[in-house]
Enzyme design. Structure first.
Site, PDB file in Angstrom:
ATOM      1  N   TYR A   1     -61.628  43.803  25.269  1.00 31.82           N
ATOM      2  CA  TYR A   1     -63.016  43.909  24.311  1.00 31.82           C
ATOM      3  C   TYR A   1     -63.122  42.448  23.945  1.00 31.82           C
ATOM      4  O   TYR A   1     -61.695  42.133  23.212  1.00 31.82           O
ATOM      5  CB  TYR A   1     -63.648  45.146  23.783  1.00 31.82           C
TER       6      TYR A   1
ATOM      7  N   LYS B   1     -65.625  41.839  34.385  1.00 35.51           N
ATOM      8  CA  LYS B   1     -65.427  43.246  34.522  1.00 35.51           C
ATOM      9  C   LYS B   1     -67.012  43.106  33.914  1.00 35.51           C
ATOM     10  O   LYS B   1     -67.482  42.644  32.727  1.00 35.51           O
ATOM     11  CB  LYS B   1     -64.993  44.445  34.316  1.00 35.51           C
TER      12      LYS B   1
ATOM     13  N   HIS C   1     -71.243  49.064  33.562  1.00 31.64           N
ATOM     14  CA  HIS C   1     -70.668  50.139  32.358  1.00 31.64           C
ATOM     15  C   HIS C   1     -71.246  50.964  33.440  1.00 31.64           C
ATOM     16  O   HIS C   1     -71.225  51.874  31.817  1.00 31.64           O
ATOM     17  CB  HIS C   1     -71.058  48.936  31.627  1.00 31.64           C
TER      18      HIS C   1
ATOM     19  N   THR D   1     -64.500  42.676  30.288  1.00 29.73           N
ATOM     20  CA  THR D   1     -65.655  43.136  29.974  1.00 29.73           C
ATOM     21  C   THR D   1     -66.722  42.671  29.075  1.00 29.73           C
ATOM     22  O   THR D   1     -65.985  41.804  27.864  1.00 29.73           O
ATOM     23  CB  THR D   1     -65.174  44.966  29.261  1.00 29.73           C
TER      24      THR D   1
ATOM     25  N   SER E   1     -57.981  51.004  29.436  1.00 28.57           N
ATOM     26  CA  SER E   1     -58.702  50.774  27.965  1.00 28.57           C
ATOM     27  C   SER E   1     -58.173  50.173  26.643  1.00 28.57           C
ATOM     28  O   SER E   1     -57.388  50.774  25.653  1.00 28.57           O
ATOM     29  CB  SER E   1     -60.112  51.127  27.696  1.00 28.57           C
TER      30      SER E   1
HETATM   31  C1  GLV Z   1     -66.912  52.251  26.411  1.00 34.84           C
HETATM   32  O1  GLV Z   1     -66.843  51.674  26.995  1.00 34.84           O
HETATM   33  C2  GLV Z   1     -68.217  53.204  26.346  1.00 34.84           C
HETATM   34  O2  GLV Z   1     -68.264  53.135  27.538  1.00 34.84           O
HETATM   35  O3  GLV Z   1     -68.351  54.407  25.588  1.00 34.84           O
END
Ligand code: GLV
Length: 389
Positions: A131, A253, A277, A157, A108
């Site tokens: 991100y 994503k 998510h 994402t 991530s």
């Molecule tokens: C970050 O990706 C979260 O969902 O906290």
């Protein structure tokens, strides 16, 4: 690891005992009412499998590919924020366990161990999750760093332009590392293994960001960082710009809607991930598994369809494959393993899922994961459309 562990749920219970509350809660939460978070797992339970008997069950194989990469089973590790706070050096440990298991690991942007750190401490390439932030130079540098580290896919994402509210994080005052408040110190005193691990590592904050991004006021707080830095104006043009800048395999994503899936297919990305998510963004959205069949039917011939959200067993993996996913990503399931037992715990998680998937496939009468279709499900459309279980 104790012998009594037989399921992902056992790992969750152990993780809850070993991980400081603010980080366990961060992982085990959804936004607002957590309705979508719960639906992700509950909807899997409503899908029923057809048992078949007196078929040859020898020589089974789960081997497949995800975005053209060989995988020993159609499962990858999902990108999860603050993984290195579930266990010291968590990203490195999980990446090593994934490599040994023959599946991809995704790092991530919001990881504790940095891209370079994971690359230096593992011997298999991994995927990097990005991100989109306001600071385009920072994103371009991240993309460059992921390329330099040899990452084999970029997971972009799209569903976190603004952060969904998770009540527990506010109540717990989530920060990385935790602030030395009385409540935190009391809770940490009950987590000696975790504390020992953290004392033994220097990796305690957002490794991809600290020292790399300019103008970030509060690097300890995920919510202030996202509010300040994430780009609420993200568009499909940005997606295409990032595709060109990256130049390698791209995975989009956070797709939950058929119209968005069509747009995603037009970008030329290799894959999309049907995802809400983990129920952490739009509370009230459909579960991932209920969203999957429509999207797979609409665009599955043009773009590889993956999914995440609610996978807690090998049975869940086979149901997702039956409903059109080429593969799945697991988030919480591997984090339970990590919190419970570090690298060995992640390995145990992957072993459990692999064995369940293999046994379930056999009992459905199949020997090759590529042969799995909707045919293994009992009345697939009806079982998905029935009311609450
Ligand atoms: C970050 O990706 C979260 O969902 O906290």
């Amino acid at each position: 690891m104790t012998k009594a562990i037989t399921s992902i749920e056992d790992l969750r219970v152990l993780a809850k005992a070993r991980v400081p509350r603010m980080f366990y809660d961060y992982m085990e939460s959804g936004s607002y009412t957590e309705g979508t978070f719960r639906a992700n797992t509950a909807d899997f339970e409503r899908i029923k499998l057809r048992q078949r008997v007196a078929v040859d069950m020898t020589n089974r194989t789960l081997a497949s590919t995800m975005v053209g990469q060989k995988v020993s089973m159609p499962v990858a590790i999902a990108p999860t924020g603050l993984t290195g706070m579930q266990h010291a050096d968590g990203e490195i440990l999980a990446a090593r366990a994934a490599a040994r298991a023959g599946i991809p690991f995704t790092l991530s942007t919001m990881s504790v161990c940095s891209i370079e750190d994971v690359a230096q401490n593992t011997d298999q390439p991994f995927w990097f999750q990005l991100y989109v932030m306001r600071d385009r130079d920072f994103i371009d540098r991240l993309i460059g760093r992921a390329k330099a580290a040899g990452c084999t896919a970029l997971v972009l994402t799209l569903d976190l332009q603004i952060l969904g509210q998770r009540h527990k994080d506010i109540k717990n005052g989530l920060s990385t590392p935790p602030k030395p408040t009385l409540a935190n110190l009391i809770n940490l005193a009950t987590k000696p293994r975790w504390c020992l691990g953290m004392l033994g590592t220097k990796r305690r904050t957002f490794g991809n960001i600290v020292g790399h991004a300019t103008g970030v006021k509060d690097v300890r707080s995920l919510s202030s960082w996202t509010a300040e830095q994430f780009d609420p104006k993200l568009s499909w043009d940005d997606v295409r710009r990032i595709r060109d800048k990256w130049g390698g395999k791209l995975i989009l994503k956070g797709i939950l809607d058929q119209e968005d899936a069509e747009r995603a297919a037009e970008t030329g990305a290799e894959a999309l991930i049907v995802s809400n998510h983990g129920g952490r963004q739009l509370d009230g959205a459909l579960s991932s598994i209920v969203s999957l069949p429509t999207i797979a039917a609409a665009v599955g011939d043009r773009i590889e369809v993956l999914m995440d959200g609610g996978i807690r067993s090998g049975q869940d993996v086979i149901k997702a494959v039956a409903l059109g996913a080429r593969g799945v990503l697991i988030g919480r399931a591997f984090l339970y393993g990590l919190g419970a037992g570090g690298e060995a715990g992640v390995t145990q998680c992957l072993d459990i899922i692999r064995k369940e998937l293999d046994t379930t496939m056999a009992m459905c009468g199949l020997r090759d994961i590529h042969a799995v279709t909707r045919d293994i499900l009992v009345d697939p459309p009806q079982s998905l459309n029935r009311g609450p279980a």
